[in-house]
Design a protein around this motif. Sequence first.
Motif, PDB file in Angstrom:
ATOM      1  N   LYS A  53       0.838  -1.201   0.000  1.00 14.25           N
ATOM      2  CA  LYS A  53       0.000   0.000   0.000  1.00 14.25           C
ATOM      3  C   LYS A  53       0.865   1.241   0.000  1.00 14.25           C
ATOM      4  CE  LYS A  53      -0.887   1.621   4.595  1.00 14.25           C
ATOM      5  NZ  LYS A  53      -0.424   2.910   4.176  1.00 14.25           N
ATOM      6  N   PRO A  54       0.326   2.376  -0.452  1.00 14.90           N
ATOM      7  CA  PRO A  54       1.073   3.635  -0.354  1.00 14.90           C
ATOM      8  C   PRO A  54       1.087   4.103   1.108  1.00 14.90           C
ATOM      9  CG  PRO A  54      -1.113   4.011  -1.269  1.00 14.90           C
ATOM     10  CD  PRO A  54      -0.964   2.534  -1.118  1.00 14.90           C
ATOM     11  N   LYS A  85       7.997   5.169  -1.052  1.00 12.35           N
ATOM     12  CA  LYS A  85       6.629   5.400  -1.526  1.00 12.35           C
ATOM     13  C   LYS A  85       5.607   4.398  -1.001  1.00 12.35           C
ATOM     14  CE  LYS A  85       8.023   7.628  -5.784  1.00 12.35           C
ATOM     15  NZ  LYS A  85       7.925   7.632  -7.235  1.00 12.35           N
ATOM     16  N   THR A  86       6.039   3.213  -0.595  1.00 12.59           N
ATOM     17  CA  THR A  86       5.087   2.159  -0.231  1.00 12.59           C
ATOM     18  C   THR A  86       5.443   1.459   1.075  1.00 12.59           C
ATOM     19  OG1 THR A  86       6.285   0.486  -1.493  1.00 12.59           O
ATOM     20  CG2 THR A  86       4.523   1.673  -2.649  1.00 12.59           C
ATOM     21  N   GLY A 112      -4.151   0.065  -2.224  1.00 10.93           N
ATOM     22  CA  GLY A 112      -3.339  -1.112  -1.948  1.00 10.93           C
ATOM     23  C   GLY A 112      -3.633  -2.248  -2.904  1.00 10.93           C
TER      24      GLY A 112
END
Length: 130
Positions: A53-54, A85-86, A112
């Motif tokens: 997910k971010p 980023k994630t 996500g």
Amino acid sequence: MGEPGNLSRRAPGGNNENSQPAGPVTGTRRRTPPNKPGTPMPTIRTIELDVLKPHDPNVLEFAEAIAALGPDYRVDLDVVEMDDKTETLTVLIEGQALDFTAIEAVIRSLGGSVHSIDKCLVVGDATDET
């Protein structure tokens, strides 16, 4: 056998008179056979997912969104890895009758993706106590 490029299915016994053109392959997922009338449907009680997910939403908001799907949903979330980023998460969800389709939809709506189902507990008769 037929003409080159003509895909056909042979009838049992090798008689090609009843051959039919091969149709397109549709879907590769196995489907659960239908239950006999009066047979209880299997129920998902526990599922552990590997999710990417971010950063936004944060893990608390992410867990709350999943938990909001059912009055008895319990969500245990661990951040396994982070990059710029994630986040990679292990998400353990427990409840009396989990709706995987709804869980996956909420995860997708939050940006996500489910990478894998790593563990599950499915009960064949929802009246069984585990």
